[in-house]
Motif scaffolding. Structure first.
Motif, PDB file in Angstrom:
ATOM      1  N   GLY A 152       0.836  -1.194   0.000  1.00 13.93           N
ATOM      2  CA  GLY A 152       0.000   0.000   0.000  1.00 13.93           C
ATOM      3  C   GLY A 152       0.868   1.240   0.000  1.00 13.93           C
ATOM      4  O   GLY A 152       1.984   1.235   0.541  1.00 13.93           O
ATOM      5  N   VAL A 153       0.378   2.303  -0.597  1.00 20.14           N
ATOM      6  CA  VAL A 153       1.139   3.546  -0.662  1.00 20.14           C
ATOM      7  C   VAL A 153       0.169   4.712  -0.768  1.00 20.14           C
ATOM      8  O   VAL A 153      -0.906   4.594  -1.373  1.00 20.14           O
ATOM      9  CB  VAL A 153       2.126   3.544  -1.851  1.00 20.14           C
ATOM     10  CG1 VAL A 153       1.381   3.329  -3.165  1.00 20.14           C
ATOM     11  CG2 VAL A 153       2.934   4.825  -1.898  1.00 20.14           C
ATOM     12  N   LYS A 154       0.552   5.808  -0.146  1.00 20.95           N
ATOM     13  CA  LYS A 154      -0.215   7.048  -0.253  1.00 20.95           C
ATOM     14  C   LYS A 154       0.772   8.201  -0.332  1.00 20.95           C
ATOM     15  O   LYS A 154       1.681   8.310   0.493  1.00 20.95           O
ATOM     16  CB  LYS A 154      -1.143   7.223   0.958  1.00 20.95           C
ATOM     17  CG  LYS A 154      -1.940   8.526   0.932  1.00 20.95           C
ATOM     18  CD  LYS A 154      -2.820   8.647   2.157  1.00 20.95           C
ATOM     19  CE  LYS A 154      -3.564   9.976   2.197  1.00 20.95           C
ATOM     20  NZ  LYS A 154      -4.396  10.106   3.411  1.00 20.95           N
ATOM     21  N   GLU A 170      -3.527  17.650  -2.713  1.00 19.39           N
ATOM     22  CA  GLU A 170      -3.911  16.531  -3.567  1.00 19.39           C
ATOM     23  C   GLU A 170      -3.152  15.291  -3.118  1.00 19.39           C
ATOM     24  O   GLU A 170      -2.016  15.386  -2.644  1.00 19.39           O
ATOM     25  CB  GLU A 170      -3.581  16.823  -5.040  1.00 19.39           C
ATOM     26  CG  GLU A 170      -4.313  18.002  -5.643  1.00 19.39           C
ATOM     27  CD  GLU A 170      -5.752  17.679  -6.012  1.00 19.39           C
ATOM     28  OE1 GLU A 170      -6.100  16.473  -6.004  1.00 19.39           O
ATOM     29  OE2 GLU A 170      -6.501  18.618  -6.314  1.00 19.39           O
ATOM     30  N   TRP A 171      -3.784  14.141  -3.267  1.00 24.26           N
ATOM     31  CA  TRP A 171      -3.108  12.902  -2.895  1.00 24.26           C
ATOM     32  C   TRP A 171      -3.556  11.773  -3.800  1.00 24.26           C
ATOM     33  O   TRP A 171      -4.619  11.824  -4.415  1.00 24.26           O
ATOM     34  CB  TRP A 171      -3.364  12.560  -1.427  1.00 24.26           C
ATOM     35  CG  TRP A 171      -4.801  12.253  -1.104  1.00 24.26           C
ATOM     36  CD1 TRP A 171      -5.771  13.137  -0.760  1.00 24.26           C
ATOM     37  CD2 TRP A 171      -5.419  10.961  -1.103  1.00 24.26           C
ATOM     38  NE1 TRP A 171      -6.960  12.488  -0.537  1.00 24.26           N
ATOM     39  CE2 TRP A 171      -6.777  11.149  -0.735  1.00 24.26           C
ATOM     40  CE3 TRP A 171      -4.973   9.669  -1.361  1.00 24.26           C
ATOM     41  CZ2 TRP A 171      -7.662  10.088  -0.629  1.00 24.26           C
ATOM     42  CZ3 TRP A 171      -5.855   8.620  -1.251  1.00 24.26           C
ATOM     43  CH2 TRP A 171      -7.187   8.827  -0.887  1.00 24.26           C
ATOM     44  N   LEU A 172      -2.719  10.753  -3.854  1.00 22.34           N
ATOM     45  CA  LEU A 172      -3.014   9.569  -4.653  1.00 22.34           C
ATOM     46  C   LEU A 172      -2.566   8.355  -3.857  1.00 22.34           C
ATOM     47  O   LEU A 172      -1.471   8.340  -3.282  1.00 22.34           O
ATOM     48  CB  LEU A 172      -2.276   9.621  -5.998  1.00 22.34           C
ATOM     49  CG  LEU A 172      -2.560   8.467  -6.974  1.00 22.34           C
ATOM     50  CD1 LEU A 172      -4.021   8.493  -7.408  1.00 22.34           C
ATOM     51  CD2 LEU A 172      -1.645   8.574  -8.194  1.00 22.34           C
ATOM     52  N   GLY A 173      -3.422   7.347  -3.808  1.00 24.34           N
ATOM     53  CA  GLY A 173      -3.108   6.152  -3.015  1.00 24.34           C
ATOM     54  C   GLY A 173      -3.442   4.879  -3.750  1.00 24.34           C
ATOM     55  O   GLY A 173      -4.184   4.877  -4.746  1.00 24.34           O
ATOM     56  N   TRP A 174      -2.862   3.815  -3.248  1.00 25.99           N
ATOM     57  CA  TRP A 174      -3.130   2.475  -3.780  1.00 25.99           C
ATOM     58  C   TRP A 174      -2.924   1.478  -2.650  1.00 25.99           C
ATOM     59  O   TRP A 174      -2.067   1.655  -1.780  1.00 25.99           O
ATOM     60  CB  TRP A 174      -2.176   2.152  -4.925  1.00 25.99           C
ATOM     61  CG  TRP A 174      -2.233   0.713  -5.357  1.00 25.99           C
ATOM     62  CD1 TRP A 174      -3.106   0.141  -6.216  1.00 25.99           C
ATOM     63  CD2 TRP A 174      -1.376  -0.343  -4.893  1.00 25.99           C
ATOM     64  NE1 TRP A 174      -2.863  -1.205  -6.332  1.00 25.99           N
ATOM     65  CE2 TRP A 174      -1.797  -1.517  -5.528  1.00 25.99           C
ATOM     66  CE3 TRP A 174      -0.308  -0.394  -4.013  1.00 25.99           C
ATOM     67  CZ2 TRP A 174      -1.178  -2.748  -5.295  1.00 25.99           C
ATOM     68  CZ3 TRP A 174       0.307  -1.606  -3.769  1.00 25.99           C
ATOM     69  CH2 TRP A 174      -0.128  -2.770  -4.420  1.00 25.99           C
ATOM     70  N   GLY A 175      -3.715   0.403  -2.655  1.00 27.58           N
ATOM     71  CA  GLY A 175      -3.578  -0.616  -1.627  1.00 27.58           C
ATOM     72  C   GLY A 175      -4.200  -0.165  -0.315  1.00 27.58           C
ATOM     73  O   GLY A 175      -5.139   0.630  -0.286  1.00 27.58           O
ATOM     74  N   LYS A 176      -3.645  -0.656   0.779  1.00 28.24           N
ATOM     75  CA  LYS A 176      -4.175  -0.329   2.095  1.00 28.24           C
ATOM     76  C   LYS A 176      -3.068   0.214   2.993  1.00 28.24           C
ATOM     77  O   LYS A 176      -1.904  -0.168   2.881  1.00 28.24           O
ATOM     78  CB  LYS A 176      -4.811  -1.558   2.755  1.00 28.24           C
ATOM     79  CG  LYS A 176      -3.889  -2.755   2.894  1.00 28.24           C
ATOM     80  CD  LYS A 176      -4.625  -3.928   3.520  1.00 28.24           C
ATOM     81  CE  LYS A 176      -3.704  -5.142   3.685  1.00 28.24           C
ATOM     82  NZ  LYS A 176      -4.389  -6.277   4.320  1.00 28.24           N
TER      83      LYS A 176
END
Length: 253
Positions: A152-154, A170-176
């Motif tokens: 996971g990454v944010k 602004e932000w972008l994330g993936w996973g947990k």
């Protein structure tokens, strides 16, 4: 009002350890703590392009060991160890002049630089200073962490993005990112990019998996034997409990 907890400080002694390891009392504690902070700031400025992840400092009687964790060990060491020797002399001259101490500076390579939050945050800040579009930078950063094995990454940026008149976040994330689980290995770092439009803050969270009791490093395990169940004769170990997890007192910056 929200109550925010630093993800790494929250897990010290569980999945993270102290960046400084020594023992002192009173005025000596304050002076050594301030000196550790100054040494780290000096190394970060001196090796700005060296992808520095962390600087750990250990002190014992007359010996000071500094370990520089970096994603580019060749750049930090230099040809024929010339760069690291110059750095050692500068640290000795600036912080330990006139003192009889043995200063040791070691370089430790970070195995997976794309899973280290501080190195990733520095790369994001560098890309923003090169005037790359922030959305492209966020997407490329998330993809690099995914390919390196992160769970996971944010990535969050805040400021006058792309030179806009009004600052925003602004932000972008993936996973947990399980921030409330102590056994979750969450690496967190923040940095700043100095652009023509102003300062842009960068924050990075990376989830690298869970650390269970049997997988912890030896420094988190009790160093003294523990007493077995009552009534059992022999085979039991005597000693303290959780309070004796570390045989070396620590101080963190």
């Amino acid at each position: 009002m929200g109550h925010k907890v630093h993800p790494k400080l929250f897990r010290i002694g569980v999945t993270n350890t102290w960046p400084s390891r020594w023992f002192a009392r009173g005025d000596a504690y304050r002076k050594q703590l301030q000196q550790d902070l100054a040494i780290r700031s000096f190394i970060q400025r001196r090796l700005k392009e060296g992808a520095i992840s962390n600087v750990t400092i250990e002190r014992s009687r007359g010996v000071i060991a500094i370990a520089i964790h970096t994603g580019k060990p060749g750049l930090v060491i230099g040809r024929s160890a010339q760069s690291i020797d110059e750095l050692r002399k500068e640290i000795a001259q600036n912080f330990f002049r006139g003192k009889k101490v043995t200063l040791r500076v070691d370089v430790v390579e970070v195995p997976k630089a794309n899973l280290d939050a501080r190195i990733v945050a520095r790369q994001v800040a560098t890309d923003l200073e090169r005037r790359l579009p922030f959305r492209r930078v966020l997407k490329q950063t998330v993809e690099r962490v995914k390919k390196s094995g992160g769970l996971g990454v944010k990535v969050a940026v805040a400021g006058r993005l792309n030179g806009a008149e009004i600052a925003r976040r602004e932000w972008l994330g993936w996973g947990k990112i399980p921030l409330t689980s102590l056994r979750a290995d969450i690496d967190f770092a923040q940095d700043a990019a100095q652009t023509m439009a102003g300062t842009i803050g960068v924050k990075v969270w990376i989830y690298r998996g869970d650390v269970f009791e049997q997988d912890r490093l030896s420094m988190y395990q009790p160093t003294t034997p523990t007493r077995g169940p009552r009534g059992r004769m022999g085979g039991g170990r005597m000693g303290g409990g959780r309070g004796s997890e570390s045989g070396l007192s620590s101080a963190g910056a």
